[in-house]
Design an enzyme around this catalytic site. Structure first.
Site, mmCIF file in Angstrom:
data_model
loop_
_atom_site.group_PDB
_atom_site.id
_atom_site.type_symbol
_atom_site.label_atom_id
_atom_site.label_comp_id
_atom_site.label_asym_id
_atom_site.label_seq_id
_atom_site.Cartn_x
_atom_site.Cartn_y
_atom_site.Cartn_z
ATOM 1 N N HIS A 156 0.831 -1.222 0.000
ATOM 2 C CA HIS A 156 0.000 0.000 0.000
ATOM 3 C C HIS A 156 0.862 1.269 0.000
ATOM 4 O O HIS A 156 0.428 2.303 0.482
ATOM 5 C CB HIS A 156 -0.930 0.050 1.217
ATOM 6 C CG HIS A 156 -1.673 -1.223 1.456
ATOM 7 N ND1 HIS A 156 -2.912 -1.477 0.901
ATOM 8 C CD2 HIS A 156 -1.336 -2.325 2.167
ATOM 9 C CE1 HIS A 156 -3.306 -2.676 1.286
ATOM 10 N NE2 HIS A 156 -2.359 -3.230 2.042
ATOM 11 N N SER A 277 15.813 21.293 -16.007
ATOM 12 C CA SER A 277 14.590 22.045 -16.283
ATOM 13 C C SER A 277 14.976 23.315 -17.027
ATOM 14 O O SER A 277 16.068 23.851 -16.851
ATOM 15 C CB SER A 277 13.919 22.390 -14.946
ATOM 16 O OG SER A 277 13.151 23.571 -15.067
ATOM 17 N N LYS A 283 16.715 21.501 -10.750
ATOM 18 C CA LYS A 283 16.049 20.253 -11.123
ATOM 19 C C LYS A 283 16.931 19.272 -11.867
ATOM 20 O O LYS A 283 17.803 19.634 -12.633
ATOM 21 C CB LYS A 283 14.841 20.550 -12.034
ATOM 22 C CG LYS A 283 13.718 21.299 -11.380
ATOM 23 C CD LYS A 283 12.891 20.461 -10.412
ATOM 24 C CE LYS A 283 12.085 19.369 -11.075
ATOM 25 N NZ LYS A 283 10.943 19.891 -11.806
#
Ligand code: ARG
Length: 459
Positions: A156, A277, A283
């Site tokens: 989960h 990016s 990034k």
């Protein structure tokens, strides 16, 4: 260029419809297979004396030289030929004259196209199998050097129990192995010759289907001529198998995307397989696994397209079948590039942050089951042990501490059977090591798994 059927028609095709009807823009991909199919057919017609030996040889030599011209860039199939079959036939007639007109004796484009696509797909399946084996090898390499690296295991997407990183990665090897087995099975159904079924009913011309099948390396021939020209099950099976391959690639992609986030930090991307990016200087984006995850949609879409194309088609050949090629071609291209990209990503694009991984499993409650199992070892019924550990978890949470921070006396308040050795039992290395059930994550099991795979992948 006049059509082969021009005598039967009063006027020529509307130019838009001519283009609409044509498949040459994409079925030119089948050029080698189409030529090989024709060579086998011409050889067979020579053998059965439908053509004289000279005619058969002339056709075969003509076809060989078309192949050479194509390879040398001196011939490129295209409009106004409707499709690759006409394109080659027209070129042959151009090249060798009247004898070329005899090639299409005793066959139809219906059995021809079925043969071509099977030959093409058979080759591609063999390449895809190699790509799958390479991917398995790259996973195995990482697994082999990370038997003792631990990673939190999840259910989960909640921390469940710690795992050997090798064990986690080897789960993917199993999936890709099933994919290979499935592909092999699909291959055996691809590898059946429809050639000689002609348009749908067979032919009165003296042909030898077993001969052409053998020439082209088919394992078997279709027993029913109608089925032979109508069957596209093998395309569905191939794309369906590919859809599963993509689902497996997509799952590992998703994990990599999560692992390289700041939140997880289980791994980092090297500069070889990451992009920056255009705006945010900090990034480093996981474009490769994202693209693989995204391209999964294309292959699922191809499967849906094929299933829909064949649905409700009356026997036998219908032009709808022309629509089978692009989804199959696109699937081959997509899974081949994605398998390659994932292999490169695993080989040189990702580095596991072993320290962070080890730290993670040391700082959670994923050893809770082991606490319960400890009491089970002291003859406490599991359900009772489970409740006791639940109480301990709550006790720790309210104090913002972990099991390992508890004193023995605190443990003993929950159950008198807790002894000093509980701390060893909670150590993640021991936790993992103890799961020695067959197929479990215990190091002995994982070493066995690695060795099995090393033997298997050598073959
Ligand atoms: N281009 C066609 C295809 O891909 C070839 C077979 C055409 N047969 C026919 N009867 N019109 O299916």
């Amino acid at each position: 260029m006049s059509k082969v059927w021009s005598n039967r028609f009063d006027s020529s095709l509307n130019p838009f419809i001519e283009e609409f009807n044509a498949s040459i823009s994409f079925d030119k991909t089948l050029i080698f297979e189409d030529i090989d199919c024709s060579i086998a057919h011409a050889k067979m017609l020579g053998k059965t004396k439908v053509l004289s030996t000279e005619e058969s040889i002339k056709i075969i030599e003509g076809l060989e030289s078309i192949k050479e011209d194509f390879v040398a860039g001196k011939f490129s199939p295209g409009p106004p030929s409707e499709d690759i079959h006409y394109s080659i036939e027209e070129k042959l007639i151009n090249l060798i004259g009247e004898t070329g007109k005899k090639l299409h004796t005793g066959r139809s484009r219906n059995d021809q196209v079925g043969t071509d696509i099977r030959l093409w797909l058979r080759k591609k399946i063999d390449v895809i199998d190699i790509l799958l084996a390479e991917l398995q090898n790259s996973l195995l390499d990482i697994a082999e050097s990370n038997i003792y690296t631990l990673i939190p295991g999840y259910t989960h997407l909640q921390r469940a129990q710690p795992l050997s990183l090798a064990h986690h990665l080897l789960a993917y090897l199993e999936m890709f192995e099933r994919d290979r087995v499935r592909l092999k099975q699909v291959r055996s159904r691809v590898n059946i010759s429809p050639l000689g079924a002609a348009a749908l009913a067979g032919t009165k011309i003296k042909i030898d289907r077993n001969f052409t099948a053998e020439e082209l390396g088919f394992e078997n021939i279709y027993k029913n001529s109608i089925d032979a020209v109508s069957d596209r099950d093998f395309c569905v099976e191939f794309v369906s198998t590919s859809a599963l391959i993509m689902s497996h690639l997509s799952r590992i992609s998703e994990e990599i995307i999560l692992w390289v986030t700041d939140e997880f930090s289980f791994a980092k991307l090297t500069d070889k397989c990451a992009t920056g990016s255009s705006l945010m200087p900090q990034k480093k984006n996981p474009d490769v696994p994202e693209l693989i995850r995204g391209k999964t949609g294309r292959v699922y879409g191809n499967l849906q397209a094929l299933l829909t194309i064949i649905k409700g088609i009356p026997l036998s050949y219908n032009k709808d079948f022309q629509e089978d090629k692009e989804p199959v071609f696109d699937t081959v291209e997509t899974i081949s590039t994605c398998l390659k990209a994932m292999t490169i990503l695993l080989k040189e694009g990702i580095e596991f942050n072993v320290e962070k991984l080890m730290d993670s499993v040391n700082n959670d409650f994923s050893n809770a089951t082991d606490l319960a199992d400890y009491l089970v070892g002291k003859k406490v019924p599991f359900r009772n042990a489970y409740q006791i550990v639940g109480d301990i978890v709550r006790y720790c949470l309210t104090r913002n501490i972990l099991f390992k921070d508890l004193k023995l006396e605190e443990f003993q308040k929950f159950h008198c059977q807790f002894q000093e050795d509980i701390f060893d039992n909670l150590n993640p290395m021991n936790v993992v090591n103890s799961r020695n059930s067959l197929g479990g994550t215990g190091f002995e099991q994982v070493k066995g798994e690695v060795n099995e795979w090393k033997k298997k992948l050598l073959i």
